[in-house]
Design an enzyme around this catalytic site. Sequence first.
Site, PDB file in Angstrom:
ATOM      1  N   ASP A   1      19.735  25.662  33.826  1.00  0.00           N
ATOM      2  CA  ASP A   1      19.783  25.396  35.261  1.00  0.00           C
ATOM      3  C   ASP A   1      18.457  25.738  35.944  1.00  0.00           C
ATOM      4  O   ASP A   1      18.423  26.160  37.089  1.00  0.00           O
ATOM      5  CB  ASP A   1      20.952  26.155  35.916  1.00  0.00           C
ATOM      6  CG  ASP A   1      21.132  25.777  37.388  1.00  0.00           C
ATOM      7  OD1 ASP A   1      20.655  24.698  37.784  1.00  0.00           O
ATOM      8  OD2 ASP A   1      21.730  26.575  38.131  1.00  0.00           O
TER       9      ASP A   1
ATOM     10  N   ASP B   1      18.696  19.479  39.483  1.00  0.00           N
ATOM     11  CA  ASP B   1      19.606  20.602  39.751  1.00  0.00           C
ATOM     12  C   ASP B   1      21.002  20.078  39.992  1.00  0.00           C
ATOM     13  O   ASP B   1      21.389  19.852  41.111  1.00  0.00           O
ATOM     14  CB  ASP B   1      19.076  21.380  40.958  1.00  0.00           C
ATOM     15  CG  ASP B   1      19.871  22.638  41.238  1.00  0.00           C
ATOM     16  OD1 ASP B   1      20.649  23.066  40.375  1.00  0.00           O
ATOM     17  OD2 ASP B   1      19.711  23.193  42.347  1.00  0.00           O
TER      18      ASP B   1
ATOM     19  N   GLU C   1      28.793  25.307  41.242  1.00  0.00           N
ATOM     20  CA  GLU C   1      27.821  26.392  41.131  1.00  0.00           C
ATOM     21  C   GLU C   1      27.151  26.645  42.465  1.00  0.00           C
ATOM     22  O   GLU C   1      26.922  27.789  42.857  1.00  0.00           O
ATOM     23  CB  GLU C   1      26.750  26.034  40.081  1.00  0.00           C
ATOM     24  CG  GLU C   1      25.785  27.187  39.743  1.00  0.00           C
ATOM     25  CD  GLU C   1      24.544  27.258  40.627  1.00  0.00           C
ATOM     26  OE1 GLU C   1      23.835  28.278  40.563  1.00  0.00           O
ATOM     27  OE2 GLU C   1      24.285  26.316  41.396  1.00  0.00           O
ATOM     28  N   GLU C   2      26.855  25.569  43.197  1.00  0.00           N
ATOM     29  CA  GLU C   2      25.967  25.700  44.361  1.00  0.00           C
ATOM     30  C   GLU C   2      26.551  26.534  45.487  1.00  0.00           C
ATOM     31  O   GLU C   2      25.847  27.321  46.101  1.00  0.00           O
ATOM     32  CB  GLU C   2      25.587  24.313  44.893  1.00  0.00           C
ATOM     33  CG  GLU C   2      24.719  23.492  43.949  1.00  0.00           C
ATOM     34  CD  GLU C   2      23.318  24.078  43.747  1.00  0.00           C
ATOM     35  OE1 GLU C   2      23.033  25.166  44.263  1.00  0.00           O
ATOM     36  OE2 GLU C   2      22.522  23.427  43.037  1.00  0.00           O
TER      37      GLU C   2
ATOM     38  N   HIS D   1      17.025  21.312  45.931  1.00  0.00           N
ATOM     39  CA  HIS D   1      17.903  21.224  47.115  1.00  0.00           C
ATOM     40  C   HIS D   1      17.315  20.325  48.204  1.00  0.00           C
ATOM     41  O   HIS D   1      17.623  20.515  49.384  1.00  0.00           O
ATOM     42  CB  HIS D   1      18.187  22.613  47.712  1.00  0.00           C
ATOM     43  CG  HIS D   1      18.924  23.528  46.779  1.00  0.00           C
ATOM     44  ND1 HIS D   1      19.304  24.802  47.144  1.00  0.00           N
ATOM     45  CD2 HIS D   1      19.344  23.371  45.506  1.00  0.00           C
ATOM     46  CE1 HIS D   1      19.929  25.383  46.127  1.00  0.00           C
ATOM     47  NE2 HIS D   1      19.952  24.535  45.121  1.00  0.00           N
TER      48      HIS D   1
ATOM     49  N   HIS E   1      25.606  22.834  35.548  1.00  0.00           N
ATOM     50  CA  HIS E   1      26.623  22.567  36.583  1.00  0.00           C
ATOM     51  C   HIS E   1      26.559  21.112  37.036  1.00  0.00           C
ATOM     52  O   HIS E   1      25.484  20.556  37.251  1.00  0.00           O
ATOM     53  CB  HIS E   1      26.533  23.545  37.754  1.00  0.00           C
ATOM     54  CG  HIS E   1      25.261  23.520  38.538  1.00  0.00           C
ATOM     55  ND1 HIS E   1      25.073  22.651  39.593  1.00  0.00           N
ATOM     56  CD2 HIS E   1      24.137  24.270  38.451  1.00  0.00           C
ATOM     57  CE1 HIS E   1      23.881  22.880  40.123  1.00  0.00           C
ATOM     58  NE2 HIS E   1      23.274  23.841  39.445  1.00  0.00           N
TER      59      HIS E   1
END
Lengths: 469, 469
Positions: free
Chosen positions: B357, B297, B331-332, B427, B285
Site C-alpha cells: 500500500d 492507492d 482502508e481509507e 488522494h 485495499h
Amino acid sequence: MALRLPGFLVIAALLGTTGAAAQETQPTPLQRRYQSTVDRIIALALSDSSAYQRLGELVDKFGHRLSGSESLERAITWVRDRMLEDKLDNVRIEPVMVPHWVRGKESAGLVEPRAAPLAMLGLGGSVGTPAGGITAEVLVVNSFDELHTMGDRARGKIVLFDYPFPTNVPAFVGYGRAVRYRVFGAIEASKAGAVASLIRSVASNSIRSPHTGVMRYDSLVTPVPAAALSVEDAMMLHRMQDRGEKIVVHLEMEAQTLPDAKSGNVMGEIQGSQQPNQVVVLGGHIDSWDVGQGAMDDAGGVVAAWEAVRLLKRLGLKPRRTVRVVGWTNEENGLRGGLAYRDAHQAEDHVLAIESDAGAFSPLGVGFEGTPEGLATITEIGAMLRAIGSDRVTPIAGEADISPLKEIGVPTMGLDTDDRRYFWYHHSQGDMLDKLDPAEVTRCAATMAVMAYVVADMETRLPRAGAGK
Amino acid sequence: MALRLPGFLVIAALLGTTGAAAQETQPTPLQRRYQSTVDRIIALALSDSSAYQRLGELVDKFGHRLSGSESLERAITWVRDRMLEDKLDNVRIEPVMVPHWVRGKESAGLVEPRAAPLAMLGLGGSVGTPAGGITAEVLVVNSFDELHTMGDRARGKIVLFDYPFPTNVPAFVGYGRAVRYRVFGAIEASKAGAVASLIRSVASNSIRSPHTGVMRYDSLVTPVPAAALSVEDAMMLHRMQDRGEKIVVHLEMEAQTLPDAKSGNVMGEIQGSQQPNQVVVLGGHIDSWDVGQGAMDDAGGVVAAWEAVRLLKRLGLKPRRTVRVVGWTNEENGLRGGLAYRDAHQAEDHVLAIESDAGAFSPLGVGFEGTPEGLATITEIGAMLRAIGSDRVTPIAGEADISPLKEIGVPTMGLDTDDRRYFWYHHSQGDMLDKLDPAEVTRCAATMAVMAYVVADMETRLPRAGAGK
C-alpha cells in the site's frame, strides 16, 4: 511558440565561433570598461528580493489576465502607477485593441462505457457547443497521419488527438511538436467530418491538470468546438478504445468571441543621455490565459525586465541610449501588443529588443539573433555574467512579442532559463507564484539589466540585422 | 498511515544484524532449495504485462471506489468473478459494514481581497456547512503551536493550517509530520473557536491539485467543516495575510455521513497441500478515495498481490500452507475490512500477512516485523530477489490493513517501493493508471509471489511474533 536550439547545437555554438570571447582569460576592452558596473548591478540585484515581492503583489492582486478581461486592464493600470512611483521616464499605456474570447461554463463527461467527469479546459478561440452540448462517440487517434488513414470513420464523432509530449528532447522542441495538435486539431478534425476536437493536454507532467492555449480555425472549414483533456483522461480514453469499448462523451462549452476590447502596452524608460531616439527595449507579456495566475507565463518576465530597469535607476546609471521596459498585451491569443508596439514606434531606432517569456527560472544566458558581429559582442557581455551562471549565449531568440521588431531588422534577444518544468505548469491552473523562486527571478533581472545597460551605453551601436522572416 | 524508516536506519539494519545473510556468497540451504523456483516465478512474471492489463481494466471500468459507493461494490464483485475464472480456491466476498461518507457538492471561493475560486477538496468524514455556506475571515497559521499562541484571534474565523510537506526526509516521514494537520486540524480549529478548518494539501508536489484524506472529530468538541486547499492556494492566502490584507473565504460543502453500508473483503486462495489451516495472506485495499481512479492507492497493491497468487497457480506450485489474496475494503476511512478479516479468521493460524500500500512502484524490497529469527529468514529469502532489485529487507512494516493481525502476534510485511512520487498523486484526482508502470507492477507481483510462496512452503514455519501494539 518560441523556437529554441537542441543542446548539441548550443554546445557546438559555444565551442565554435562564438566561444572564443567567452573562453578569454584576458578581459576585452568592453569588459574592462563595464565589468565593475556589471558587478554593481549584480550585487544590488542579489541584495534583496524586491522583484519577487512585486511579482507576488501583481499576481495575487489581479490573478490571471486574459485579453478583454477587467483583471488585465486593472493590472496594466497598476503597473503604470508603480512605474510612475519608480520615477521612470515617459511612463504610459499605449492603446491596443485586443481579441476578446470568453470561456464561459464548460464541462466534459464520459457517458459510455461509464459515467464520469473528465478534466478539461476549452482551447482559446474555440467556438462553443450548441446549448445543451454535444454527445457523440469518440475516435482516438495518435496523429494527423493516423486520422488521414481513417477515411469516413471520424464522421459525426468527436476526435481525440492523443499525441504524447516528447520528453526525450529539450522542452521547447517537444512543445513545438505536440502543440500542432492544439493549434490545428480542430481544422483537421472538422475536415474529417468530426463534430468536435479534443487533444491530450500539451504538458510534460500532469496531476490531472488540463492545459489551455490558442487554437486556430480555417475560414474554409466548419469551426468545431475544441478542448484539451488532461493527459490522464486522454490516456484513459485511448485505453478504452484499445480494449474495443465504445466511448461516448458529452461536451458542453459556452465559449464565444466578443467584439475586440480595449487594452494597452504599458511602458516606462530611462531616457538616453546622448542618443534618446536609439532604444533598447526589454519586457515580457502582461496578459495571460484565464487560469492560475499567469505568474510564470509571463508576469515573471514582465517583472524581471521591469526590475532590470529599476536596478539601473537605483544605481543612478544613465546610459547613452534609451532603455525601455514594456509589458506587452495580448501575446497569448493575438500578438496585438507586439504588433502595435512596432507600428507605434517606427520613428525610433531600436538597437536591441529583449524578452523573457520562457519562465523566470534560473537564467542560463541569452539567445541572440542579429549579425555575427553583434553575436560576438553579446558573447563578450555574456561572459561578464559568469558570476551568476547566466553567461551562455546561443544564436536563437524565439520570443513572440519582439518578433515583429525582428521582421524589420532589429536584433532580438530571449532570456534562456532552466525550462525543465515550464510545461508542467504552462497554461494550467498550476501557473501560480510558487512555481518561481525569488533568487532565480533576481538573477533573471540582473541578467537583463546587464545586457540592456551595456548595449544601451557602449560606444559602438549593436549592428542592425537584415530584415528577417 | 504507514510508518517507514529513515534511510540511515535502513542502511544500519542492512549492515548490522540482518545484513549477514544478504552478504553471503555461499547460498544457504533455504536458498539452495528455492532459488530455481524463485527464478521461475520471476521469469514468468517478466514474460508479460498481464497484471497491468488487469489493473487497467479494474480502474478504467469502475473508477474510484469510496466506501459506500456503488463503484466499490461493483469492483469487488468483478474481482470475485475474475478470481473464479482464475480457478482460485475458496473464492468469496466476506461481508463488512463500512462507513458511508458522501462528499456532495462543494466549493471554496476567495471573497476578499478579490473574488476568485479556490482549488479545494473536502476532507473525508467532514460535516457539511449550513445550506448557503459559511463566509468568514481567514486566519492563516503555520502550526498548532502558532494557533495556540493566538488567544482569541481564531474565534469566528476560518483557520488555515499552512504546514508545508517536509521534503528533506523520506516521503513517509514527511507525510507523518504533515498529516497531523489533516487529521486533527478541525479539532484544534474548533477548540480555538473557529467556524471551519482548512489545510494546505498534504502533498509533495502540486499542479494546483487538492488532496483529500481522512480527518477526525473529538466528540467533546463542536465539529466544524474541514477541507484541503491546493498547496498553491494555501500559499497565496498566506502571502496575502503577510501583506496585511484582510482575507474572506466562502466555503460551501454538502458533505454528510449516511448510515453504514454493505461492503466486503474479496479473496481467493491456493489451499495448502499439507497445513491448509496455516495461512500466508497477502493483499491491498480495494477501496479508495472518491477522486482519480485510486490506481496507485491501492488498486495496484491489490492487483500485484492477486497477480502473485496467479503466478504460483500458473506455475502449478502447491505450497505446503495456504496462500490467500485479499482485497480489503474500507482502508481509507475506517479500516473496517482489516478489522473484520482478523475477527472472521480467528480460527486460522496466520503465518505471515503481506500488504502493498505504498504504490506499486519499482519494488526495493520488504519491511518485516516479527521475531529476529523471522527477520533473518526473510532476509535469506530477500537475497534471492537480487535479480529484480527488490532484495532489501528492513525491520518496519507499517501497512494498515494487516495491523489488526499484527496486534494478535502475526508477523507482518509491507512491500517497499520507490515512493518518491507517491505524495504527488496520493488522494488526488491525479491518482490514475498512468502513474504506475507495467514493468514495475510486474516486479512488485514477483516480489510478493516469492515471499508468499517460500514462507508458505518452507519446512519450518515462520515464528509468531509477540502480540504487538
